[in-house]
Enzyme design. Structure first.
Site, PDB file in Angstrom:
ATOM      1  N   GLY A 117      11.422  -9.196  -0.347  1.00  0.00           N
ATOM      2  CA  GLY A 117      11.778 -10.045  -0.653  1.00  0.00           C
ATOM      3  C   GLY A 117      11.726 -10.593  -2.250  1.00  0.00           C
ATOM      4  O   GLY A 117      10.029 -10.735  -2.601  1.00  0.00           O
ATOM      5  N   CYS A 118      12.680 -11.313  -2.669  1.00  0.00           N
ATOM      6  CA  CYS A 118      12.248 -11.358  -4.331  1.00  0.00           C
ATOM      7  C   CYS A 118      12.968 -13.198  -5.017  1.00  0.00           C
ATOM      8  O   CYS A 118      13.748 -13.123  -5.450  1.00  0.00           O
ATOM      9  CB  CYS A 118      12.923 -10.240  -5.476  1.00  0.00           C
ATOM     10  SG  CYS A 118      12.076 -10.461  -6.838  1.00  0.00           S
ATOM     11  N   THR A 145      12.691 -17.294  -4.184  1.00  0.00           N
ATOM     12  CA  THR A 145      11.750 -17.992  -4.959  1.00  0.00           C
ATOM     13  C   THR A 145      10.705 -17.615  -4.975  1.00  0.00           C
ATOM     14  O   THR A 145       9.720 -17.417  -5.931  1.00  0.00           O
ATOM     15  CB  THR A 145      11.926 -19.569  -4.312  1.00  0.00           C
ATOM     16  OG1 THR A 145      13.038 -19.950  -4.165  1.00  0.00           O
ATOM     17  CG2 THR A 145      11.403 -20.815  -5.829  1.00  0.00           C
ATOM     18  N   GLU A 158      -0.909 -17.359   6.358  1.00  0.00           N
ATOM     19  CA  GLU A 158      -1.088 -18.924   5.919  1.00  0.00           C
ATOM     20  C   GLU A 158       0.097 -19.109   5.356  1.00  0.00           C
ATOM     21  O   GLU A 158       0.637 -20.245   5.522  1.00  0.00           O
ATOM     22  CB  GLU A 158      -1.892 -18.737   5.048  1.00  0.00           C
ATOM     23  CG  GLU A 158      -2.444 -19.923   4.044  1.00  0.00           C
ATOM     24  CD  GLU A 158      -3.529 -21.081   4.909  1.00  0.00           C
ATOM     25  OE1 GLU A 158      -3.879 -20.494   6.089  1.00  0.00           O
ATOM     26  OE2 GLU A 158      -3.063 -21.696   5.951  1.00  0.00           O
ATOM     27  N   VAL A 205       3.050 -21.420   7.515  1.00  0.00           N
ATOM     28  CA  VAL A 205       2.365 -22.686   8.301  1.00  0.00           C
ATOM     29  C   VAL A 205       2.675 -24.001   7.298  1.00  0.00           C
ATOM     30  O   VAL A 205       0.954 -23.629   6.575  1.00  0.00           O
ATOM     31  CB  VAL A 205       1.479 -22.964   9.610  1.00  0.00           C
ATOM     32  CG1 VAL A 205       1.272 -24.526  10.027  1.00  0.00           C
ATOM     33  CG2 VAL A 205       1.698 -22.201  10.944  1.00  0.00           C
ATOM     34  N   GLY A 253      17.198 -30.476  -3.217  1.00  0.00           N
ATOM     35  CA  GLY A 253      16.682 -29.178  -2.720  1.00  0.00           C
ATOM     36  C   GLY A 253      16.743 -29.088  -1.855  1.00  0.00           C
ATOM     37  O   GLY A 253      15.199 -28.228  -1.536  1.00  0.00           O
ATOM     38  N   LYS A 298       6.386 -23.883  14.454  1.00  0.00           N
ATOM     39  CA  LYS A 298       4.384 -23.874  13.457  1.00  0.00           C
ATOM     40  C   LYS A 298       3.270 -24.723  14.449  1.00  0.00           C
ATOM     41  O   LYS A 298       2.799 -24.677  14.090  1.00  0.00           O
ATOM     42  CB  LYS A 298       4.431 -25.184  11.724  1.00  0.00           C
ATOM     43  CG  LYS A 298       5.433 -24.575  10.484  1.00  0.00           C
ATOM     44  CD  LYS A 298       6.286 -25.831  10.179  1.00  0.00           C
ATOM     45  CE  LYS A 298       6.909 -24.981   8.735  1.00  0.00           C
ATOM     46  NZ  LYS A 298       7.235 -26.087   7.393  1.00  0.00           N
TER      47      LYS A 298
END
Lengths: 424, 424
Positions: free
Chosen positions: B9-10, B12, B126, B129, B184, B202
């Protein structure tokens, strides 16, 4: 098999540790991977009165012999001697060390960390800084993938309690200190707290972790809160600030800036609303931005919680292998002298109330590379006015020399206050 | 030798991870004990435009092949498929997994944790959440020596931004949502955020960690914020409360209570002052008492900071041995149904304005085991009054049945609002 625990010290925290170890033995065994067995409690006086839940058959006054029987040594006797000898001995024997002794680490941290690295054993000290607030974990682990720029916080609950009482109830410093002593928050000799030495030891430990550089308490310019008055606090509040005793460690271009001093914090900053004896640490880092950790910085149960988390982590490494993060000093950044630091300041002058004074004063600041962010003038007496200046970020040395020069000018009657501002 | 990293995944976050890995390679090598080498970046479309700092020679669209070449696989593609297959494949190959994918963990956590335990590899999450807020570290490690009673927090920045705009600027829900979308913070389809599903995933993850019990998103009764009006918020503020969307997990005598719902929080509670899109988690535990963790819950750099801390921890275990704490389910506590929970509630009734009504209404509450903590009556119209009742801790089922009965009484015109109260 079990992981054998030696507890050195059985005061408030030690007693809480022993009781929680017993009450939660099943949980801890699950989390650590094996039973945690308390094999002895080292005390000075075996016959002293104790909490009835303390198993007196575990008590011994031969602390050195006790450390040789343990996989994990919990050091809660405080002070430098004999704690240093006992901890170094435990490390030499290959034991994991868990300590809540900030004085020991601030004075002899490097010696202890090096001995631990050589013996390949873990040293844990979450309880040494800010009690239950997990800021040692935060810096050693949660921010290991980041670049910390600032660590800053309320690291001493006694002084925060005193300042809070002065703010909330308009108490004098002396009355608030007395109340803190009556409530057991402050000791009979309050020097370590109110003069900032306790906070200085803690920020030195946190700065070492944050910047991977050896920082000792002697590197921290320290000013306590004795000179703060209820009037100072009320005046600050009118201007939108709280006065907090902050420990500050910041990466500047030229090196690490360190400080413990009464500091103005905007009222909407998270540190401004930390009440009573609570502690709070704010970190600023390149990736995470601002993080805050908040909780109880002292007391038997909160400190025992931090100690026991370290014990579980250390025990888990003994069962499953691995190790705690080591104290790294690879960055070896220079440490700035007090004058080399930069900050914003709030300065209160009493000046002659006549035309041209503001121009002369702002000119004198500008000549010393100090630029003004905000300025406010109010009448003080018939012939004099009070001028409150907040500067932009400026070198401390420049601010000092500007003030020296302004003090000498004929239009200035007095410099009433100079205080650092953070978090603007 | 080096520790080989595959990035899946690339977007943000992935882009931020790749850039920070490069910028801080020397630091990370010191902290992990070896170089971290990015061996490939798995993407759907190799030819899509990318940040110029991304090394395009690392791009591949064969994600499965990429995972076989890595010691550590960072999964940032989100969603359940193909993330699940790729993660399970990586675990089978013996790779450490670092993921920020809460949807995957909330739906398939147990399967993943079991596969990891069987293969004896670490899974870190980490970043899944509360972004940079280190609450997974907090529960897995900092509180390992304690007994957690409550985990409660603002876990969704979008809804907190919306509620904050409604509170601060009196905006309607629709306008605040539109602003969040324009900035956004909210997606075109805001369902996952505003209806509470994101927060539910979460809190399920946090509850599993806090209580060593398997908790899935399906165990969390969830109410979003669509029905909250600016008037509700203003009225709450007048009574000394903020309305926050809280995820709550609490140990009760009979089991774990779970909830995501709009909740009244006293204005002086630390959660009430969490502004904008920030996240904050409060834990209450037997030893430490109340701890708070606060920071950015989303965004490329903050989330990348969390990912990279996990990568450094995972790499350190590959270099020095040891392992991350496993997901323990030994406590296996029962999970309460929504009706079995207990809480304090604030209830607003519109009633007939005549003698005896308050007696009848409080009697009806008492008949259902609901006792009143505070009550306030104000005139609404000529013939009706508004009655605001805050209850003591009561069973949700009892509150519900009391309200049903009261609704049917002739002296009640309407039940205007029923809302949970926390942190009193």
């Amino acid at each position: 098999m079990s992981v054998k625990i030696a507890l050195l010290g059985c005061g408030t925290v030690g007693t809480a540790v022993a009781k929680m170890l017993k009450a939660q033995s099943k949980d801890f065994a699950q989390r650590a991977g094996d039973e945690l067995e308390l094999v002895g409690i080292g005390v000075r006086n075996i016959d002293a009165p104790r909490d009835p839940e303390i198993d007196r058959t575990l008590l011994t006054d031969d602390l050195e012999a006790l450390t040789t029987k343990a996989d994990i040594v919990i050091e809660l006797i405080g002070g430098v001697d004999p704690a240093r000898t006992l901890v170094l001995g435990a490390i030499k024997n290959g034991a994991t060390v868990v300590t809540g002794n900030k004085a020991l680490l601030a004075a002899h941290g490097p010696e202890i960390y090096e001995a631990a690295a050589e013996a390949d054993v873990d040293v844990y000290y979450e309880a040494a800084v800010a009690g239950a607030v997990p800021v040692v974990y935060g810096l050693r682990e949660s921010l290991a993938g980041d670049r910390v720029e600032t660590v800053m916080g309320i690291l001493n609950g006694t002084t925060n309690f005193i300042l809070d009482e002065m703010e909330t109830n308009g108490m004098s410093f002396d009355d608030a200190l007395k109340l803190a002593q009556d409530l057991g928050y402050a000791e009979a000799d309050p020097t370590a707290d109110v003069d900032g030495h306790d906070a200085a030891a803690k920020i030195a430990i946190l700065a070492s972790l944050a910047f991977h550089t050896r920082v000792s308490i002697d590197n921290v310019p320290t000013t306590g809160i004795r000179s703060i008055t209820a009037e100072d606090i009320a005046a600050a509040k009118r201007d939108g600030f709280a006065i907090k005793l902050l420990g500050i460690a910041r990466r500047q271009e030229a090196g690490i800036e360190l400080s413990v001093e009464p500091t103005l914090v905007p009222l909407d900053h998270p540190l401004a609303s930390v009440r009573g004896s609570f502690n709070s640490v704010v970190t600023e880092s390149a990736g995470a931005g601002r993080l805050m950790f908040y909780g109880r910085g002292a007391g038997g149960d909160p400190t025992a919680s931090a100690v026991l988390s370290d014990v579980v982590a250390g025990a888990s490494h003994r069962v499953y292998g691995g190790r705690a993060p080591r104290e790294l000093t690879y960055a070896d950044l220079p440490i700035l002298t007090p004058d080399e630091g930069t900050s914003s300041f709030r300065i209160e002058f009493e000046i002659e109330d006549r035309t041209g004074v503001l121009t002369q004063l702002s000119g004198a600041l500008a000549d010393n590379n100090v630029s003004i962010s905000t300025v406010r003038q109010s009448a003080a007496t018939e012939s004099s006015a009070r001028l409150t200046v907040t500067t932009h970020e400026a070198r401390t040395a420049d601010v000092k020399s500007a003030i020296e020069k302004i003090k000498a000018a004929d239009y200035v009657k007095d410099v009433l206050q100079v205080m650092r501002v953070e978090g603007n």
